[in-house]
Design a protein around this motif. Structure first.
Motif, PDB file in Angstrom:
ATOM      1  N   ASP A 221      53.193  39.605  53.034  1.00 10.25           N
ATOM      2  CA  ASP A 221      53.811  40.928  53.058  1.00 10.25           C
ATOM      3  C   ASP A 221      54.133  41.362  54.494  1.00 10.25           C
ATOM      4  N   GLY A 222      54.916  40.517  55.199  1.00  9.87           N
ATOM      5  CA  GLY A 222      55.305  40.880  56.561  1.00  9.87           C
ATOM      6  C   GLY A 222      54.288  40.407  57.582  1.00  9.87           C
ATOM      7  N   VAL A 223      54.228  39.084  57.759  1.00 14.07           N
ATOM      8  CA  VAL A 223      53.245  38.511  58.683  1.00 14.07           C
ATOM      9  C   VAL A 223      53.895  38.155  60.021  1.00 14.07           C
ATOM     10  N   ASP A 224      53.275  38.609  61.084  1.00 14.17           N
ATOM     11  CA  ASP A 224      53.666  38.209  62.443  1.00 14.17           C
ATOM     12  C   ASP A 224      52.478  37.479  63.056  1.00 14.17           C
ATOM     13  N   LEU A 225      52.776  36.319  63.662  1.00 17.56           N
ATOM     14  CA  LEU A 225      51.694  35.509  64.218  1.00 17.56           C
ATOM     15  C   LEU A 225      52.234  34.760  65.425  1.00 17.56           C
ATOM     16  N   HIS A 226      51.442  34.758  66.484  1.00 12.77           N
ATOM     17  CA  HIS A 226      51.848  34.020  67.676  1.00 12.77           C
ATOM     18  C   HIS A 226      50.715  33.103  68.101  1.00 12.77           C
ATOM     19  N   VAL A 227      51.000  31.804  68.150  1.00 15.37           N
ATOM     20  CA  VAL A 227      49.992  30.829  68.571  1.00 15.37           C
ATOM     21  C   VAL A 227      50.476  30.176  69.854  1.00 15.37           C
ATOM     22  N   ARG A 228      49.704  30.335  70.905  1.00 12.43           N
ATOM     23  CA  ARG A 228      50.093  29.778  72.205  1.00 12.43           C
ATOM     24  C   ARG A 228      49.822  28.284  72.293  1.00 12.43           C
ATOM     25  N   GLU A 229      50.582  27.615  73.145  1.00 11.88           N
ATOM     26  CA  GLU A 229      50.412  26.186  73.341  1.00 11.88           C
ATOM     27  C   GLU A 229      48.986  25.862  73.800  1.00 11.88           C
ATOM     28  N   GLY A 230      48.381  24.842  73.175  1.00 11.42           N
ATOM     29  CA  GLY A 230      47.051  24.399  73.581  1.00 11.42           C
ATOM     30  C   GLY A 230      45.910  25.219  73.022  1.00 11.42           C
ATOM     31  N   GLU A 231      46.256  26.150  72.161  1.00 12.42           N
ATOM     32  CA  GLU A 231      45.246  27.065  71.611  1.00 12.42           C
ATOM     33  C   GLU A 231      44.755  26.579  70.242  1.00 12.42           C
ATOM     34  N   ILE A 232      43.507  26.902  69.908  1.00 15.39           N
ATOM     35  CA  ILE A 232      43.034  26.742  68.528  1.00 15.39           C
ATOM     36  C   ILE A 232      42.981  28.136  67.925  1.00 15.39           C
ATOM     37  N   HIS A 233      43.871  28.361  66.968  1.00 15.02           N
ATOM     38  CA  HIS A 233      44.031  29.691  66.388  1.00 15.02           C
ATOM     39  C   HIS A 233      43.557  29.660  64.938  1.00 15.02           C
ATOM     40  N   GLY A 234      42.656  30.549  64.588  1.00 16.90           N
ATOM     41  CA  GLY A 234      42.157  30.607  63.225  1.00 16.90           C
ATOM     42  C   GLY A 234      42.816  31.728  62.438  1.00 16.90           C
ATOM     43  N   VAL A 235      42.948  31.512  61.124  1.00 19.72           N
ATOM     44  CA  VAL A 235      43.316  32.592  60.213  1.00 19.72           C
ATOM     45  C   VAL A 235      42.187  32.669  59.192  1.00 19.72           C
ATOM     46  N   LEU A 236      41.505  33.810  59.219  1.00 21.17           N
ATOM     47  CA  LEU A 236      40.296  33.987  58.413  1.00 21.17           C
ATOM     48  C   LEU A 236      40.585  34.987  57.302  1.00 21.17           C
ATOM     49  N   GLY A 237      40.144  34.662  56.086  1.00 22.84           N
ATOM     50  CA  GLY A 237      40.324  35.616  54.994  1.00 22.84           C
ATOM     51  C   GLY A 237      39.738  35.108  53.701  1.00 22.84           C
ATOM     52  N   GLN A 238      39.550  36.033  52.765  1.00 24.23           N
ATOM     53  CA  GLN A 238      39.022  35.679  51.439  1.00 24.23           C
ATOM     54  C   GLN A 238      40.065  34.889  50.656  1.00 24.23           C
ATOM     55  N   SER A 239      39.610  34.300  49.574  1.00 23.95           N
ATOM     56  CA  SER A 239      40.502  33.618  48.646  1.00 23.95           C
ATOM     57  C   SER A 239      41.566  34.607  48.141  1.00 23.95           C
ATOM     58  N   GLY A 240      42.806  34.162  48.102  1.00 22.22           N
ATOM     59  CA  GLY A 240      43.892  35.014  47.628  1.00 22.22           C
ATOM     60  C   GLY A 240      44.535  35.861  48.710  1.00 22.22           C
ATOM     61  N   ALA A 241      44.043  35.753  49.942  1.00 19.86           N
ATOM     62  CA  ALA A 241      44.561  36.581  51.040  1.00 19.86           C
ATOM     63  C   ALA A 241      45.990  36.186  51.441  1.00 19.86           C
ATOM     64  N   GLY A 242      46.358  34.927  51.142  1.00 16.27           N
ATOM     65  CA  GLY A 242      47.695  34.451  51.522  1.00 16.27           C
ATOM     66  C   GLY A 242      47.659  33.382  52.600  1.00 16.27           C
ATOM     67  N   LYS A 243      46.470  32.905  52.943  1.00 17.27           N
ATOM     68  CA  LYS A 243      46.330  31.954  54.059  1.00 17.27           C
ATOM     69  C   LYS A 243      47.089  30.651  53.823  1.00 17.27           C
ATOM     70  N   SER A 244      46.899  30.068  52.631  1.00 20.81           N
ATOM     71  CA  SER A 244      47.543  28.759  52.455  1.00 20.81           C
ATOM     72  C   SER A 244      49.050  28.911  52.267  1.00 20.81           C
TER      73      SER A 244
END
Ligand code: ADP
Ligand code: ADP
Length: 228
Positions: free
Chosen positions: A18-41
């Motif tokens: 529902d309108g996701v903005d995400l920025h992952v910088r080069e060389g970074e390990i970026h996590g997306v944390l959330g419950q089941s059904g949050a939309g992560k996969s």
């Protein structure tokens, strides 16, 4: 390295993103944390265009994937590796055959393929296991095969879909250590989704917290997660 803007994904009436903005910088390990059904996969599958977003853009390594024709998209995808919760190995193929698979698709000649497979197996600590079949391996070893296969195309980005969720704590630790080492040694940018706070705490540089198809908060680990 990864720029997601205004990403929306609908499945019929279900709003998965529902309108996701995400920025992952080069060389970074970026996590997306959330419950089941949050939309992560759904988010992860939209980042490599396995899933076509309803709206929004996904730029990886300077290339707007949402604007690419399918032929060029396939080439761009080779630069994005992915690992899976249940490994997704081909059971009829050997370990080496699994790692070689993307190289075959890319048309890498046999001799070079063999050299590259040996190098990749060495990188993940599976030298000498190339002739085994997946059923002969432990869960942690299967995930190492998954990682070697994901790195075959020399990707700049690795996407991890709950890669340690099927593993016991000690094995989880060893796989997270391997990801951290690949991040440090190869400069690999990693975007990982998980429902486990421990995973985020142990290897991520930054994290986005997701719920109901939206990112609720994001930032450096130190700012978002205060250990008691
Ligand atoms: P998570 O990975 O955080 O568990 P998902 O991305 O799998 O969340 O799911 C987000 C929402 O989208 C859920 O409501 C889920 O039921 C729905 N969804 C995901 N994939 C599909 C699909 N292929 N068809 C219909 N609905 C889906
Ligand atoms: P498959 O039959 O599943 O395609 P192959 O036996 O053809 O698997 O092996 C795939 C690739 O891995 C080939 O390039 C091959 O040279 C190389 N290879 C095969 N066995 C090993 C091994 N034990 N260790 C390292 N590389 C191997």
């Amino acid at each position: 390295m990864i720029q997601v803007s205004g990403l929306r994904k609908l499945y019929g009436d279900t709003v998965a993103l529902d309108g996701v903005d995400l920025h992952v910088r080069e060389g970074e390990i970026h996590g997306v944390l959330g419950q089941s059904g949050a939309g992560k996969s759904t988010l992860l599958r939209c980042v490599n265009l396995l899933e076509r977003p309803t709206a929004g853009t996904v730029t990886v390594a300077g290339q707007d994937l949402t604007a690419l024709p399918s032929r060029e998209l396939n080439r761009a995808r080779q630069r994005i590796g992915m690992i899976h919760q249940h490994f997704a190995l081909l059971s009829s193929r050997t370990v080496a055959g699994n790692v070689a698979f993307p190289l075959e698709v890319m048309g890498v000649p046999r001799a070079e393929r063999a050299r590259r497979v040996a190098e990749l197996l060495d990188l993940v600590g599976l030298s000498g296991r190339g002739g085994d079949h997946p059923h002969q391996l432990s869960g942690g070893q299967k995930q190492r095969v998954g990682i070697a296969r994901a790195l075959a195309g020399n990707p700049s980005v690795l996407l991890s879909d709950e890669a340690t969720s099927a593993l016991d704590p000690a094995t989880t630790r060893s796989i997270l250590d391997l990801l951290k080492r690949l991040n440090a040694e190869l400069g690999l940018t990693i975007l990982l989704i998980t429902h486990e706070m421990n995973v985020v705490k142990s290897i991520c540089d930054s994290v986005a917290i997701m719920s109901g198809g939206r990112i609720e908060e994001s930032g450096a680990i130190a700012d978002l997660i205060r250990t008691p």
